[in-house]
Design a protein around this motif. Structure first.
Motif, PDB file in Angstrom:
ATOM      1  N   LEU A   1      27.275 -38.925  21.677  1.00  0.00           N
ATOM      2  CA  LEU A   1      28.214 -39.349  22.688  1.00  0.00           C
ATOM      3  C   LEU A   1      28.644 -40.937  22.473  1.00  0.00           C
ATOM      4  O   LEU A   1      27.577 -41.740  22.341  1.00  0.00           O
ATOM      5  CB  LEU A   1      28.023 -39.227  24.052  1.00  0.00           C
TER       6      LEU A   1
ATOM      7  N   ARG B   1      34.411 -32.316   8.858  1.00  0.00           N
ATOM      8  CA  ARG B   1      34.390 -32.149  10.237  1.00  0.00           C
ATOM      9  C   ARG B   1      35.395 -31.065  10.773  1.00  0.00           C
ATOM     10  O   ARG B   1      36.319 -30.726   9.939  1.00  0.00           O
ATOM     11  CB  ARG B   1      34.899 -33.329  11.152  1.00  0.00           C
TER      12      ARG B   1
ATOM     13  N   ALA C   1      37.012 -29.740  14.612  1.00  0.00           N
ATOM     14  CA  ALA C   1      37.337 -29.660  15.716  1.00  0.00           C
ATOM     15  C   ALA C   1      37.613 -28.405  16.562  1.00  0.00           C
ATOM     16  O   ALA C   1      38.262 -27.463  15.567  1.00  0.00           O
ATOM     17  CB  ALA C   1      38.213 -30.703  16.159  1.00  0.00           C
TER      18      ALA C   1
ATOM     19  N   PRO D   1      38.927 -40.634  20.509  1.00  0.00           N
ATOM     20  CA  PRO D   1      38.950 -39.410  20.995  1.00  0.00           C
ATOM     21  C   PRO D   1      39.031 -38.229  20.010  1.00  0.00           C
ATOM     22  O   PRO D   1      38.257 -37.071  20.069  1.00  0.00           O
ATOM     23  CB  PRO D   1      39.664 -39.270  22.045  1.00  0.00           C
ATOM     24  N   GLU D   2      39.960 -38.434  19.217  1.00  0.00           N
ATOM     25  CA  GLU D   2      40.413 -37.609  18.250  1.00  0.00           C
ATOM     26  C   GLU D   2      39.398 -37.116  17.025  1.00  0.00           C
ATOM     27  O   GLU D   2      39.348 -36.516  16.151  1.00  0.00           O
ATOM     28  CB  GLU D   2      41.672 -37.523  17.631  1.00  0.00           C
ATOM     29  N   ASP D   3      38.238 -38.194  17.019  1.00  0.00           N
ATOM     30  CA  ASP D   3      37.242 -37.921  16.063  1.00  0.00           C
ATOM     31  C   ASP D   3      36.305 -36.807  16.626  1.00  0.00           C
ATOM     32  O   ASP D   3      35.429 -36.666  15.884  1.00  0.00           O
ATOM     33  CB  ASP D   3      36.632 -39.202  15.779  1.00  0.00           C
ATOM     34  N   THR D   4      36.207 -36.570  17.935  1.00  0.00           N
ATOM     35  CA  THR D   4      35.329 -35.397  18.385  1.00  0.00           C
ATOM     36  C   THR D   4      35.532 -34.300  17.514  1.00  0.00           C
ATOM     37  O   THR D   4      36.612 -33.601  17.211  1.00  0.00           O
ATOM     38  CB  THR D   4      35.810 -35.180  19.788  1.00  0.00           C
TER      39      THR D   4
ATOM     40  N   GLN E   1      27.129 -32.703  16.327  1.00  0.00           N
ATOM     41  CA  GLN E   1      28.331 -32.926  17.347  1.00  0.00           C
ATOM     42  C   GLN E   1      28.321 -34.470  17.305  1.00  0.00           C
ATOM     43  O   GLN E   1      27.419 -35.058  17.926  1.00  0.00           O
ATOM     44  CB  GLN E   1      27.971 -32.211  18.685  1.00  0.00           C
ATOM     45  N   VAL E   2      29.687 -34.809  17.305  1.00  0.00           N
ATOM     46  CA  VAL E   2      30.282 -36.135  17.738  1.00  0.00           C
ATOM     47  C   VAL E   2      31.294 -36.009  18.800  1.00  0.00           C
ATOM     48  O   VAL E   2      32.259 -35.305  18.404  1.00  0.00           O
ATOM     49  CB  VAL E   2      30.572 -36.718  16.292  1.00  0.00           C
ATOM     50  N   THR E   3      30.980 -36.615  19.875  1.00  0.00           N
ATOM     51  CA  THR E   3      32.062 -36.498  21.007  1.00  0.00           C
ATOM     52  C   THR E   3      32.202 -38.083  21.340  1.00  0.00           C
ATOM     53  O   THR E   3      31.449 -38.913  21.624  1.00  0.00           O
ATOM     54  CB  THR E   3      31.280 -36.047  22.082  1.00  0.00           C
ATOM     55  N   VAL E   4      33.514 -38.237  21.402  1.00  0.00           N
ATOM     56  CA  VAL E   4      34.113 -39.461  21.742  1.00  0.00           C
ATOM     57  C   VAL E   4      34.807 -39.493  22.971  1.00  0.00           C
ATOM     58  O   VAL E   4      35.886 -38.721  22.988  1.00  0.00           O
ATOM     59  CB  VAL E   4      35.066 -40.246  20.742  1.00  0.00           C
ATOM     60  N   SER E   5      34.286 -40.245  23.936  1.00  0.00           N
ATOM     61  CA  SER E   5      34.911 -39.990  25.504  1.00  0.00           C
ATOM     62  C   SER E   5      34.482 -41.296  26.153  1.00  0.00           C
ATOM     63  O   SER E   5      33.155 -41.678  26.102  1.00  0.00           O
ATOM     64  CB  SER E   5      34.282 -38.667  25.938  1.00  0.00           C
TER      65      SER E   5
END
Length: 122
Positions: free
Chosen positions: A11, A38, A40, A87-90, A117-121
Motif C-alpha cells: 500500500l 499489470r 487492474a 490511484p490508477e496505478d492500483t 498487489q500494488v494499492t495506491v490510496s
C-alpha cells in the motif's frame, strides 16, 4: 524453464513510491525480453515496462517519467521503481520473461511470476 518470483508490493499513498523486485532463475540466456505487466480489476493486462535483450527499454505511456525499470545481473534480479504513484496505478503487477517477443498484453505462453498487489490510496 525460467522461474520468476516477485516481491515488494503493498500500500502506498498518492505521490508515494514503491519498488518491486523480481528474482529470475533458470534458462535466462534464452530470454528475449523481460518486463512488468499489470492488471487492474475489470481491465486488460497492460505492459508497464520492459528490457529487451539488446538493452532497449520500453515503457507504457501512462508510466513514462514516473517508473524506472532496471536489472542487476549479478543478483539475477529485475526491479521496477515506481514514483509519483497515482490511484490508477492500483493493480496486480506481474513479472514476465518472454523468449520470443515483447507484446502490449503479454503472451500466455511466456513465463510469469505469481503477481504482487500494488494499492495506491490515501
Amino acid at each position: 524453464q525460467v522461474q520468476l518470483v516477485e516481491s515488494g508490493g503493498g500500500l502506498a499513498q498518492p505521490g508515494g513510491s514503491l519498488r518491486l523486485s523480481c528474482v529470475v532463475s533458470g534458462s535466462t540466456l534464452s530470454i528475449y525480453a523481460m518486463g512488468w505487466y499489470r492488471q487492474a480489476p475489470g481491465k486488460q493486462r497492460e505492459l508497464v515496462a520492459a528490457i529487451i535483450s539488446s538493452g532497449i527499454l520500453k515503457y507504457g505511456d501512462s508510466v513514462k517519467g514516473r517508473f524506472t525499470i532496471s536489472r542487476d545481473n549479478a543478483k539475477n534480479t529485475m526491479y521496477l521503481q515506481m514514483n509519483s504513484l497515482k490511484p490508477e496505478d492500483t493493480a496486480v503487477y506481474y513479472c514476465n520473461a518472454d523468449p520470443v517477443v515483447l507484446t502490449s498484453r503479454g503472451r500466455e505462453e511466456a513465463y510469469w511470476g505469481q503477481g504482487t498487489q500494488v494499492t495506491v490510496s490515501s
